[in-house]
Scaffold this active site. Structure first.
Site, PDB file in Angstrom:
ATOM      1  CG  ASP A 253      -9.016   2.501 -22.979  1.00  0.00           C
ATOM      2  OD1 ASP A 253     -10.170   2.340 -22.925  1.00  0.00           O
ATOM      3  OD2 ASP A 253      -8.053   1.644 -22.537  1.00  0.00           O
TER       4      ASP A 253
ATOM      5  CD  GLU B 298      -0.217  -5.720  10.518  1.00  0.00           C
ATOM      6  OE1 GLU B 298       0.253  -4.591  10.397  1.00  0.00           O
ATOM      7  OE2 GLU B 298      -1.260  -5.951  11.169  1.00  0.00           O
TER       8      GLU B 298
ATOM      9  NE  ARG C 104      -8.924  -2.799 -20.978  1.00  0.00           N
ATOM     10  CZ  ARG C 104      -8.690  -1.396 -21.695  1.00  0.00           C
ATOM     11  NH1 ARG C 104      -7.937  -0.843 -21.282  1.00  0.00           N
ATOM     12  NH2 ARG C 104      -9.553  -1.295 -22.422  1.00  0.00           N
TER      13      ARG C 104
ATOM     14  N   PRO D 288       0.829  -1.324   0.148  1.00  0.00           N
ATOM     15  CG  PRO D 288      -0.239  -1.184   2.073  1.00  0.00           C
ATOM     16  CD  PRO D 288       0.514  -2.239   0.953  1.00  0.00           C
TER      17      PRO D 288
HETATM   18  N1  SAH Z   1      -0.319  -3.071   7.870  1.00  0.00           N
HETATM   19  C1  SAH Z   1       0.276  -2.712   6.638  1.00  0.00           C
HETATM   20  C2  SAH Z   1      -0.813  -3.181   5.709  1.00  0.00           C
HETATM   21  C3  SAH Z   1      -0.722  -4.463   5.184  1.00  0.00           C
HETATM   22  S1  SAH Z   1      -2.155  -5.019   4.178  1.00  0.00           S
HETATM   23  C4  SAH Z   1       0.516  -1.260   6.184  1.00  0.00           C
HETATM   24  O1  SAH Z   1       0.039  -0.608   6.761  1.00  0.00           O
HETATM   25  O2  SAH Z   1       1.242  -1.094   4.986  1.00  0.00           O
HETATM   26  C5  SAH Z   1      -1.600  -6.617   3.512  1.00  0.00           C
HETATM   27  C6  SAH Z   1      -1.006  -6.880   2.031  1.00  0.00           C
HETATM   28  O3  SAH Z   1      -2.046  -6.421   1.396  1.00  0.00           O
HETATM   29  C7  SAH Z   1       0.048  -5.920   1.933  1.00  0.00           C
HETATM   30  O4  SAH Z   1       1.437  -6.581   2.199  1.00  0.00           O
HETATM   31  C8  SAH Z   1      -0.193  -5.853   0.405  1.00  0.00           C
HETATM   32  O5  SAH Z   1       0.415  -6.985  -0.444  1.00  0.00           O
HETATM   33  C9  SAH Z   1      -1.410  -5.843   0.270  1.00  0.00           C
HETATM   34  N2  SAH Z   1      -2.125  -4.464   0.069  1.00  0.00           N
HETATM   35  C10 SAH Z   1      -3.081  -3.937   0.706  1.00  0.00           C
HETATM   36  N3  SAH Z   1      -3.468  -2.650   0.442  1.00  0.00           N
HETATM   37  C11 SAH Z   1      -2.830  -2.348  -0.682  1.00  0.00           C
HETATM   38  C12 SAH Z   1      -2.736  -1.533  -1.943  1.00  0.00           C
HETATM   39  N4  SAH Z   1      -3.608  -0.365  -1.760  1.00  0.00           N
HETATM   40  N5  SAH Z   1      -2.098  -1.740  -2.964  1.00  0.00           N
HETATM   41  C13 SAH Z   1      -1.131  -2.715  -3.028  1.00  0.00           C
HETATM   42  N6  SAH Z   1      -1.291  -3.661  -2.210  1.00  0.00           N
HETATM   43  C14 SAH Z   1      -1.991  -3.607  -1.156  1.00  0.00           C
END
Ligand code: SAH
Length: 228
Positions: free
Chosen positions: A167, A114, A152, A87
């Site tokens: 697009d 996590e 795509r 994320p």
């Molecule tokens: N506690 C962590 C969140 C982990 S979420 C933090 O705050 O960063 C668990 C997994 O979900 C991550 O390792 C990732 O692979 C995926 N994930 C969650 N949200 C995502 C996003 N917006 N973009 C890409 N991967 C995401």
């Protein structure tokens, strides 16, 4: 183009890519999508992929060894870059999608819990990519978003290349309002210009509408961000 995904839930990918444009591209052999079970690369009886975080805190962290070994095994058949879905990573946008579409393949690692032990990043020289500033429970849905958007752009995947050119984001002014039959439904009508057959006027109207749409959605976005 080859997409290899490392995940603890490989089954999630089967259903999604059995439908629509992507499924047909896989059938034709334009792209390949393979999901690989991370647990196949564990060495213990419990096939454990996570462990407690050093330094304490809630939740579990994905162990480095299974991820690194899974990716190393895939490198024999996939010469593309390694991507960790995270994320906090670089934000996915159409420009990055277009860049990734020029690669011979992608090896995508889906996090859970996590997140992934930070040593994985350096060991694999991976690129972290986020699909937006919100947190999902795993990297599988983000990986699907990435694969769909990149696939795509692989030649042949989308039947009519004209639909890629129009697009949203392909050009600064696309994403205009679209209508199909019936021309009137419950008193709601299609803008007259689209029925006129006047292609110059239609083109001009579409550009205008797309610009307007873009401005008003940007405005909405700024307002939302500024609110405390
Ligand atoms: N506690 C962590 C969140 C982990 S979420 C933090 O705050 O960063 C668990 C997994 O979900 C991550 O390792 C990732 O692979 C995926 N994930 C969650 N949200 C995502 C996003 N917006 N973009 C890409 N991967 C995401």
């Amino acid at each position: 183009m080859r997409f290899d995904v490392v995940t603890i839930f490989p089954g999630m990918f089967a259903t999604v890519f059995q439908q629509g444009v992507i499924a047909r591209a896989i059938q034709r052999g334009d792209i390949q999508v393979q999901a690989h079970d991370l647990r196949a690369h564990t060495h213990d009886r419990h096939r454990q992929v996570d462990d407690m975080p050093f330094g304490g805190g809630p939740g579990m962290v994905m162990k480095p060894e299974p991820v690194i070994e899974a990716v190393e095994a895939l490198r024999a058949t996939n010469r593309g870059p390694v991507i960790l879905m995270e994320p906090w990573g670089e934000r996915l946008d159409q420009e990055l999608v277009a860049h990734l579409a020029t690669q011979p393949g992608l090896i995508i690692v889906c996090g859970r819990y996590e997140g992934i032990d930070d040593r994985v990043r350096a060991a694999l020289q991976a690129r972290e990519i986020s699909i937006g500033d919100y947190v999902l429970s795993g990297g599988e849905i983000p990986a699907m978003v990435l694969i769909d958007s990149v696939a795509r752009l692989v030649p042949g995947v989308v039947g009519d290349p004209g639909s890629l050119a129009q697009d949203s984001f392909a050009d600064e002014l696309t994403g205009w309002p679209q209508y199909t039959r019936p021309a009137e439904y419950r008193g709601m009508t299609v803008p007259e210009v689209l029925l006129s057959g006047d292609h110059a006027r239609i083109k001009q109207w579409r550009r205008q509408q797309a610009a307007q749409r873009r401005d008003s959605s940007k405005l909405r976005h700024t307002k939302e961000v500024k609110q405390p």
